[in-house]
Scaffold this active site. Structure first.
Site, PDB file in Angstrom:
ATOM      1  N   GLU A 285      -0.535  -8.314   5.446  1.00  0.00           N
ATOM      2  CA  GLU A 285      -0.261  -8.264   6.850  1.00  0.00           C
ATOM      3  C   GLU A 285      -1.171  -8.416   7.815  1.00  0.00           C
ATOM      4  O   GLU A 285      -1.210  -8.651   9.001  1.00  0.00           O
ATOM      5  CB  GLU A 285       0.988  -7.428   7.083  1.00  0.00           C
ATOM      6  CG  GLU A 285       0.198  -5.753   7.144  1.00  0.00           C
ATOM      7  CD  GLU A 285       0.254  -5.072   5.865  1.00  0.00           C
ATOM      8  OE1 GLU A 285       0.186  -5.820   4.746  1.00  0.00           O
ATOM      9  OE2 GLU A 285      -0.031  -3.951   5.847  1.00  0.00           O
TER      10      GLU A 285
ATOM     11  N   HIS B 266      -3.054  -5.426   1.860  1.00  0.00           N
ATOM     12  CA  HIS B 266      -2.301  -5.702   2.966  1.00  0.00           C
ATOM     13  C   HIS B 266      -2.383  -7.138   3.557  1.00  0.00           C
ATOM     14  O   HIS B 266      -3.281  -7.356   4.449  1.00  0.00           O
ATOM     15  CB  HIS B 266      -3.138  -4.744   4.152  1.00  0.00           C
ATOM     16  CG  HIS B 266      -2.995  -3.217   4.089  1.00  0.00           C
ATOM     17  ND1 HIS B 266      -1.819  -2.436   4.404  1.00  0.00           N
ATOM     18  CD2 HIS B 266      -3.921  -2.361   3.338  1.00  0.00           C
ATOM     19  CE1 HIS B 266      -2.143  -1.121   4.270  1.00  0.00           C
ATOM     20  NE2 HIS B 266      -3.002  -1.162   3.598  1.00  0.00           N
TER      21      HIS B 266
ATOM     22  N   CYS C 221       0.788  -1.228  -0.100  1.00  0.00           N
ATOM     23  CA  CYS C 221      -0.017   0.039  -0.014  1.00  0.00           C
ATOM     24  C   CYS C 221       0.848   1.199   0.083  1.00  0.00           C
ATOM     25  O   CYS C 221       1.429   1.623  -0.840  1.00  0.00           O
ATOM     26  CB  CYS C 221      -0.954  -0.132   1.192  1.00  0.00           C
ATOM     27  SG  CYS C 221      -2.515   1.007   0.852  1.00  0.00           S
TER      28      CYS C 221
END
Ligand code: GLN
Length: 211
Positions: free
Chosen positions: A194, A192, A89
């Site tokens: 993560e 994302h 991002c």
């Protein structure tokens, strides 16, 4: 110990740029992907890592903080010297050569030869999730599609010929937009991984670093 030596060992040391953004999530994801995560706040810390992640957050703030912490030029040089990098991002925005819709004073690291449009989905929908196919991950052994979380995300508007497109938005108003790319040892996603608990993108990056 030299970086090259460590890269061949079991757990590579991977830095996470820790000036702003979702640092902790990347540290956890790297740990789960069998790498040692090292927060990076000073230039000297760049000498001791095998790869680096630039997290999600706010790219113009991170750009300013890179200057405040005297990290911009050292990081740019390390990337030019071939330090493997993954940006999610805001990290994708920072790695790119050309940014549309950013602040005029924002700087970028010129490590990925793409044009990125910042906050690209904003005009349609700010944040959303979708399942997508990711080349090199979901196309192997009938793997599951990847859940992708977009938060005020950029998309890649165009790529140079040596950039590989790894994922696109599958459907909806932004169908076909490029949201994951790789150029040599530089990887970037608009979304994302993560935050989802799916470690496959981090594992993919750790494998890139090991090679
Ligand atoms: N919109 C942010 C920017 O311009 C990126 C958002 C994110 O990293 N989740 O930097």
């Amino acid at each position: 110990m030299s970086a090259a030596y460590r890269a061949s060992s079991a757990r590579p040391r991977i830095g996470v740029l820790a000036l702003q953004g979702d640092v902790r999530e990347h540290v956890h994801a790297l740990d789960a992907a069998d790498a040692d995560a090292v927060p990076i706040r000073r230039a000297a810390e760049l000498d001791d890592i095998d790869g680096i992640i630039i997290p999600g957050g706010e790219s113009t703030t991170m750009s300013r903080l890179l200057g405040v912490f005297d990290l911009f030029e050292p990081l740019q040089e390390a990337l030019a010297d071939g330090l493997p990098a993954y940006g999610s991002c805001a990290g994708m925005i920072l790695l790119a050569t050309t940014i549309l819709d950013t602040r005029p004073d924002a700087r970028h690291l010129d490590a990925l030869d793409v044009t990125v449009r910042r906050n690209a989905f904003g005009r349609q929908v700010e944040s959303f999730e979708t399942d997508l196919e990711f080349a090199g991950i979901t196309d192997i052994d009938d793997a599951d599609p990847m859940r992708a979380v977009f938060i005020r995300a950029p998309w890649v508007e165009s790529v140079s010929p040596d950039v590989e497109v790894l994922a696109r938005v599958p459907s909806g108003p932004a169908a076909g937009r490029i949201v994951a790319v790789r150029q040599g040892d530089v990887l970037a996603t608009s979304f994302h991984p993560e935050v989802t608990g799916d470690r496959r993108v981090h594992e993919y990056f750790v494998t890139m670093v090991r090679r």
